[in-house]
Design a protein around this motif. Structure first.
Motif, PDB file in Angstrom:
ATOM      1  N   ASN A 145       0.829  -1.210   0.000  1.00 29.92           N
ATOM      2  CA  ASN A 145       0.000   0.000   0.000  1.00 29.92           C
ATOM      3  C   ASN A 145       0.860   1.256   0.000  1.00 29.92           C
ATOM      4  O   ASN A 145       0.554   2.232  -0.689  1.00 29.92           O
ATOM      5  CB  ASN A 145      -0.916  -0.010   1.225  1.00 29.92           C
ATOM      6  N   PHE A 146       1.939   1.254   0.790  1.00 29.34           N
ATOM      7  CA  PHE A 146       2.821   2.424   0.835  1.00 29.34           C
ATOM      8  C   PHE A 146       3.620   2.574  -0.458  1.00 29.34           C
ATOM      9  O   PHE A 146       3.830   3.684  -0.942  1.00 29.34           O
ATOM     10  CB  PHE A 146       3.777   2.313   2.020  1.00 29.34           C
ATOM     11  N   ILE A 147       4.068   1.446  -1.010  1.00 26.15           N
ATOM     12  CA  ILE A 147       4.872   1.509  -2.228  1.00 26.15           C
ATOM     13  C   ILE A 147       4.013   1.908  -3.425  1.00 26.15           C
ATOM     14  O   ILE A 147       4.475   2.603  -4.332  1.00 26.15           O
ATOM     15  CB  ILE A 147       5.550   0.147  -2.474  1.00 26.15           C
ATOM     16  N   GLY A 148       2.760   1.467  -3.446  1.00 27.72           N
ATOM     17  CA  GLY A 148       1.902   1.777  -4.581  1.00 27.72           C
ATOM     18  C   GLY A 148       1.436   3.208  -4.625  1.00 27.72           C
ATOM     19  O   GLY A 148       1.106   3.722  -5.703  1.00 27.72           O
ATOM     20  N   MET A 149       1.406   3.904  -3.463  1.00 29.56           N
ATOM     21  CA  MET A 149       0.905   5.287  -3.439  1.00 29.56           C
ATOM     22  C   MET A 149       1.721   6.232  -4.316  1.00 29.56           C
ATOM     23  O   MET A 149       1.155   6.909  -5.185  1.00 29.56           O
ATOM     24  CB  MET A 149       0.857   5.794  -1.996  1.00 29.56           C
ATOM     25  N   PRO A 150       3.043   6.350  -4.138  1.00 30.19           N
ATOM     26  CA  PRO A 150       3.786   7.283  -5.007  1.00 30.19           C
ATOM     27  C   PRO A 150       3.759   6.873  -6.462  1.00 30.19           C
ATOM     28  O   PRO A 150       3.764   7.734  -7.357  1.00 30.19           O
ATOM     29  CB  PRO A 150       5.210   7.225  -4.433  1.00 30.19           C
ATOM     30  N   PHE A 151       3.698   5.567  -6.715  1.00 35.02           N
ATOM     31  CA  PHE A 151       3.654   5.106  -8.099  1.00 35.02           C
ATOM     32  C   PHE A 151       2.367   5.571  -8.776  1.00 35.02           C
ATOM     33  O   PHE A 151       2.376   6.025  -9.923  1.00 35.02           O
ATOM     34  CB  PHE A 151       3.755   3.577  -8.121  1.00 35.02           C
ATOM     35  N   VAL A 152       1.252   5.471  -8.060  1.00 38.04           N
ATOM     36  CA  VAL A 152      -0.036   5.879  -8.631  1.00 38.04           C
ATOM     37  C   VAL A 152      -0.119   7.392  -8.786  1.00 38.04           C
ATOM     38  O   VAL A 152      -0.656   7.905  -9.780  1.00 38.04           O
ATOM     39  CB  VAL A 152      -1.185   5.355  -7.743  1.00 38.04           C
ATOM     40  N   LEU A 153       0.424   8.124  -7.824  1.00 35.48           N
ATOM     41  CA  LEU A 153       0.330   9.584  -7.872  1.00 35.48           C
ATOM     42  C   LEU A 153       1.279  10.205  -8.890  1.00 35.48           C
ATOM     43  O   LEU A 153       0.990  11.273  -9.432  1.00 35.48           O
ATOM     44  CB  LEU A 153       0.617  10.159  -6.482  1.00 35.48           C
ATOM     45  N   LEU A 154       2.411   9.561  -9.148  1.00 34.36           N
ATOM     46  CA  LEU A 154       3.423  10.158 -10.026  1.00 34.36           C
ATOM     47  C   LEU A 154       3.248   9.754 -11.482  1.00 34.36           C
ATOM     48  O   LEU A 154       3.581  10.530 -12.383  1.00 34.36           O
ATOM     49  CB  LEU A 154       4.828   9.779  -9.546  1.00 34.36           C
ATOM     50  N   CYS A 155       2.779   8.548 -11.739  1.00 35.90           N
ATOM     51  CA  CYS A 155       2.612   8.084 -13.125  1.00 35.90           C
ATOM     52  C   CYS A 155       1.274   8.594 -13.678  1.00 35.90           C
ATOM     53  O   CYS A 155       0.292   7.841 -13.797  1.00 35.90           O
ATOM     54  CB  CYS A 155       2.683   6.565 -13.183  1.00 35.90           C
ATOM     55  N   ARG A 156       1.248   9.851 -14.009  1.00 31.00           N
ATOM     56  CA  ARG A 156       0.006  10.466 -14.458  1.00 31.00           C
ATOM     57  C   ARG A 156      -0.392  10.021 -15.860  1.00 31.00           C
ATOM     58  O   ARG A 156      -1.543  10.173 -16.250  1.00 31.00           O
ATOM     59  CB  ARG A 156       0.138  11.996 -14.438  1.00 31.00           C
ATOM     60  N   SER A 157       0.535   9.461 -16.621  1.00 31.23           N
ATOM     61  CA  SER A 157       0.171   8.992 -17.957  1.00 31.23           C
ATOM     62  C   SER A 157      -0.650   7.712 -17.900  1.00 31.23           C
ATOM     63  O   SER A 157      -1.399   7.408 -18.835  1.00 31.23           O
ATOM     64  CB  SER A 157       1.439   8.752 -18.787  1.00 31.23           C
ATOM     65  N   TRP A 158      -0.518   6.958 -16.815  1.00 35.61           N
ATOM     66  CA  TRP A 158      -1.282   5.723 -16.647  1.00 35.61           C
ATOM     67  C   TRP A 158      -2.523   5.914 -15.785  1.00 35.61           C
ATOM     68  O   TRP A 158      -3.542   5.273 -16.021  1.00 35.61           O
ATOM     69  CB  TRP A 158      -0.410   4.631 -16.025  1.00 35.61           C
ATOM     70  N   PHE A 159      -2.434   6.788 -14.785  1.00 33.40           N
ATOM     71  CA  PHE A 159      -3.528   6.960 -13.825  1.00 33.40           C
ATOM     72  C   PHE A 159      -4.053   8.389 -13.923  1.00 33.40           C
ATOM     73  O   PHE A 159      -3.423   9.324 -13.441  1.00 33.40           O
ATOM     74  CB  PHE A 159      -3.044   6.668 -12.400  1.00 33.40           C
ATOM     75  N   LYS A 160      -5.208   8.531 -14.534  1.00 32.21           N
ATOM     76  CA  LYS A 160      -5.816   9.840 -14.701  1.00 32.21           C
ATOM     77  C   LYS A 160      -7.053   9.949 -13.811  1.00 32.21           C
ATOM     78  O   LYS A 160      -7.333   9.074 -13.008  1.00 32.21           O
ATOM     79  CB  LYS A 160      -6.148  10.069 -16.162  1.00 32.21           C
ATOM     80  N   ASP A 161      -7.779  11.046 -13.960  1.00 36.47           N
ATOM     81  CA  ASP A 161      -8.885  11.307 -13.049  1.00 36.47           C
ATOM     82  C   ASP A 161     -10.001  10.280 -13.171  1.00 36.47           C
ATOM     83  O   ASP A 161     -10.757  10.070 -12.219  1.00 36.47           O
ATOM     84  CB  ASP A 161      -9.446  12.708 -13.290  1.00 36.47           C
ATOM     85  N   SER A 162     -10.146   9.676 -14.315  1.00 39.14           N
ATOM     86  CA  SER A 162     -11.202   8.689 -14.520  1.00 39.14           C
ATOM     87  C   SER A 162     -10.584   7.357 -14.915  1.00 39.14           C
ATOM     88  O   SER A 162      -9.533   7.307 -15.563  1.00 39.14           O
ATOM     89  CB  SER A 162     -12.175   9.159 -15.604  1.00 39.14           C
TER      90      SER A 162
END
Length: 673
Positions: A508-525
């Motif tokens: 959970n801790f490791i996945g947080m920065p990955f999800v927040l920083l990789c904006r090309s993969w994880f967008k608002d929707s």
């Protein structure tokens, strides 16, 4: 079926019932709290990601995922911290009451915000409520589970009863309560509003808390009569985790000390010198774990202060015992295995967030009148985990090589789970793109950001990935607990679920920065994101972790060592049963009642004669004790010379072979003559 077979089955069932089933009124009241925890988990906690994304004015998928991951990660770490505080200071009962009140406060706060505040106010209030929920979730294991185990002993002192028997009874009560809570939640709140879910969950937990406090009040006044519980409340005796910082600190302070040339240079206290190795004229403690040999220096007696006895140095905090050092080394030796669970932890964290978000555009209906609730996917995962764990209940299924294979198969399931999720997401995004490009109704243009548009894809498409996720939990996650149970000291076994959840919670801790920083993969929707790429990356990462695990479990030396529990029993025999190895009683052998595994055969007994190290074989268990002849003769306890030990060790093998045809009861009687 013959009468003899039926009689054998009846006897086996009767023995199982007498061993595992034990009714306790106190345990019945405690199980109410376990039921309420399960009820809240299935009714609220499991789908909180849906609550966040549904109440946000503008969708912020990465932010919502980060909040849920942070909550779950903090809860797993707090479980270890609060368990340590409970065992050290305030006691288990006070910790259970504190965490339950925090859980209820969080639920009430969420209900209040849902009823009286708007969507924006609900999100702001959720930050405070999430902290309270995390504290409440951390109070389930081990404080509540350990307190339940305290009530399931038929003796006044639970330490006098076989720990495996108490653990088995605890599992029966725990799983019945958990299953009951999940069933009630799924049938009573299948598709209800969040306001009602929060309200009912808070009421259920308050009611069970009052029942628990009622039993505690009866116990506080020393009352015990029919129909009323009387808890077996044990005073806090100290957490076994307290020795970890002490051993590490002393090892650092003594880093310049040289290893002793004899075993007498270590502080054995009341234990007989054993389990050590000689290397280039220096003595090292076993197990000799890679990068952890420096911890041995915490138990080296300082020869520069001969006027101060080792006991006085221990009381002043300047010296640790060999037993304490070995307990810490056994715990730290699990770090390589824990690292290999990096992939499983990320997959588990993804299953609590993105897997549920994939349901946004899917069709929940089957036929005309059947509607599948979202919580049923979480129930499917938990049910498969429960079934798998039930298959590994027997003692044969908890052997070390079986546990290693179990974890490996679980990691394979994590790879297949990511591949299944990847294929589903590719197909889902294809249908979303097709619906946007070619709308069925030309007068209604589909919004590409709106994740509430229903597409022609059933929710049943997600069944394979949730099923594989449950297999991963039942095989790998629960297998990690069994691995922990076998390789740590007995005093630390109650922390097994918490440590295992903490290891899995790091995803959970490791996945947080990955999800927040990789904006090309994880967008608002979720419809504009590329979760397919993320799932494929997780599959590759899980495969790498599987290869690392295969190397760590089968190649590294620490994981071929004997179990910590065996080392403790062996040392007890060397201290209290030395008369059994003397010349006057050369044929005495000792049996172990706990976890009877790996009975040595005649071939193994013959092979040990030619080895440079002696193998002490006990019936019902095989333990390798590396004692050099010179060191045994120089031991502080002066038990026996190697010449005197040679004969009884060989006769122990002969007695084992002679007793293979005896019934279990006759064997035990022959060992204690």
């Amino acid at each position: 079926m013959s009468g003899g077979c039926l009689s054998t089955i009846r006897c086996a069932v009767k023995d199982w019932y007498n061993y595992y089933i034990y009714f306790s009124t106190a345990a019945l009241f405690i199980s109410g709290l376990v039921l309420s925890h399960s009820f809240v988990e299935y009714a609220v906690v499991s789908t909180l990601i849906d609550y966040l994304t549904g109440n946000w004015k503008k969708q912020h998928l990465p932010k919502a995922v980060a909040i849920i991951n942070l909550q779950d990660g903090v809860a797993t770490v707090l479980a270890v911290v609060l368990a340590h505080v409970a065992d050290s200071c305030i006691g288990r009962v006070n910790m259970i009451v504190f965490t339950t009140i925090s859980y209820v406060s969080g639920l009430v706060l969420l209900w209040w915000s849902t009823k009286f505040l708007g969507p924006i106010g609900e999100i702001v209030t959720f930050y405070v409520a999430a902290v309270m929920l995390a504290v409440g979730m951390s109070g389930r294991e081990p404080p509540l589970k350990a307190f339940l185990a305290d009530q399931l002993s038929k003796k006044e002192n639970p330490n006098e009863e076989e720990p495996e028997q108490i653990e088995g009874r605890t599992k029966v009560w725990w799983r019945i309560a958990r299953f009951s809570g999940a069933t009630i939640a799924l049938f009573c709140l299948p598709n209800t509003s969040w306001e009602k879910a929060f309200k009912v969950s808070a009421l259920v937990m308050v009611a069970n808390l009052l029942l628990f406090l009622f039993g505690y009040g009866i116990s506080a006044y020393g009352l015990s009569f029919y129909g009323l519980p009387c808890y077996n409340i044990l005073e806090p005796t100290g957490s076994p985790l307290r020795i970890i910082p002490g051993v590490v600190k002393l090892a650092i302070n003594n880093r310049h000390c040289n290893y002793p040339r004899t075993e007498k240079g270590f502080y054995w206290k009341n234990h007989t010198p054993s389990q050590f190795e000689e290397n280039r004229g220096q003595i090292h403690l076993s197990p000799k774990v890679l990068f952890l040999g420096w911890l041995d220096k915490a138990a080296i007696i300082d020869e520069r202060t001969p006027s101060i006895s080792p006991e006085e140095q221990e009381n002043c905090g300047h010296l640790c015992t060999v037993e304490q050092v070995r307990e810490v080394k056994n715990l730290f030796s699990l770090i390589p295995i824990w690292i290999t669970f990096f992939g499983c932890s990320l997959v588990g964290a993804t299953g609590n967030t993105f897997f549920f978000e994939q349901t946004s555009n899917l069709n929940f209906g089957i036929g005309n009148n059947v509607h599948i609730p979202l919580k049923s996917l979480f129930a499917l995962r938990s049910s498969i985990r429960f079934i798998i764990s039930f298959f590994f209940w027997s003692k044969k299924a908890t052997q070390q090589h079986v546990t290693r294979m179990r974890i490996g198969v679980g990691m394979i399931c994590s790879i297949l789970c990511c591949i299944a999720a990847w294929k589903v997401e590719v197909h889902r995004l294809y249908l979303i793109k097709e619906k946007i490009t070619y709308p069925s109704n030309s007068t209604q243009i589909t919004d590409p950001i709106n994740s509430t548009q229903i597409i022609s894809m059933s929710i049943l498409w997600l069944v394979p990935q949730f099923s594989l996720l449950g297999l991963m939990d039942g095989l790998a996650s629960d297998g990690l607990y069994e691995f922990f149970y076998d390789h740590v000291a007995t005093s630390m076994r109650s922390y097994g679920p918490s440590f295992s959840d903490c290891v899995l919670g790091f995803g959970n801790f490791i996945g947080m920065p990955f999800v927040l920083l990789c904006r090309s993969w994880f967008k608002d929707s979720i419809n504009t994101s590329h979760l397919d790429r993320y799932y494929l990356t997780l599959a590759i990462l899980s495969f790498v972790c599987l290869v690392m695990y295969a190397y760590a479990s089968y190649s590294l030396k620490p994981f071929h060592m004997g179990k910590a529990s065996e080392d403790e029993e062996l040392n007890e025999i060397l201290v209290h049963g030395t008369d059994g190895l003397t010349e006057s009683q050369p044929t005495r052998s000792v049996s172990f009642p706990k976890r009877r595994r790996n009975v040595p055969n005649a071939a193994a007994a013959t092979a040990t004669k030619s080895q440079p190290t002696k193998s002490v074989s006990f019936p019902l268990r095989s333990i390798s004790l590396r004692l050099k002849d010179k060191k045994v003769g120089e031991s502080a306890a002066n038990v026996d010379s190697p010449e005197h030990m040679e004969e009884p060790l060989l006769q122990s093998h002969a007695s084992t072979e002679a007793e293979e045809g005896l019934p279990p009861d006759d064997k035990l009687e022959s060992h204690h003559d």
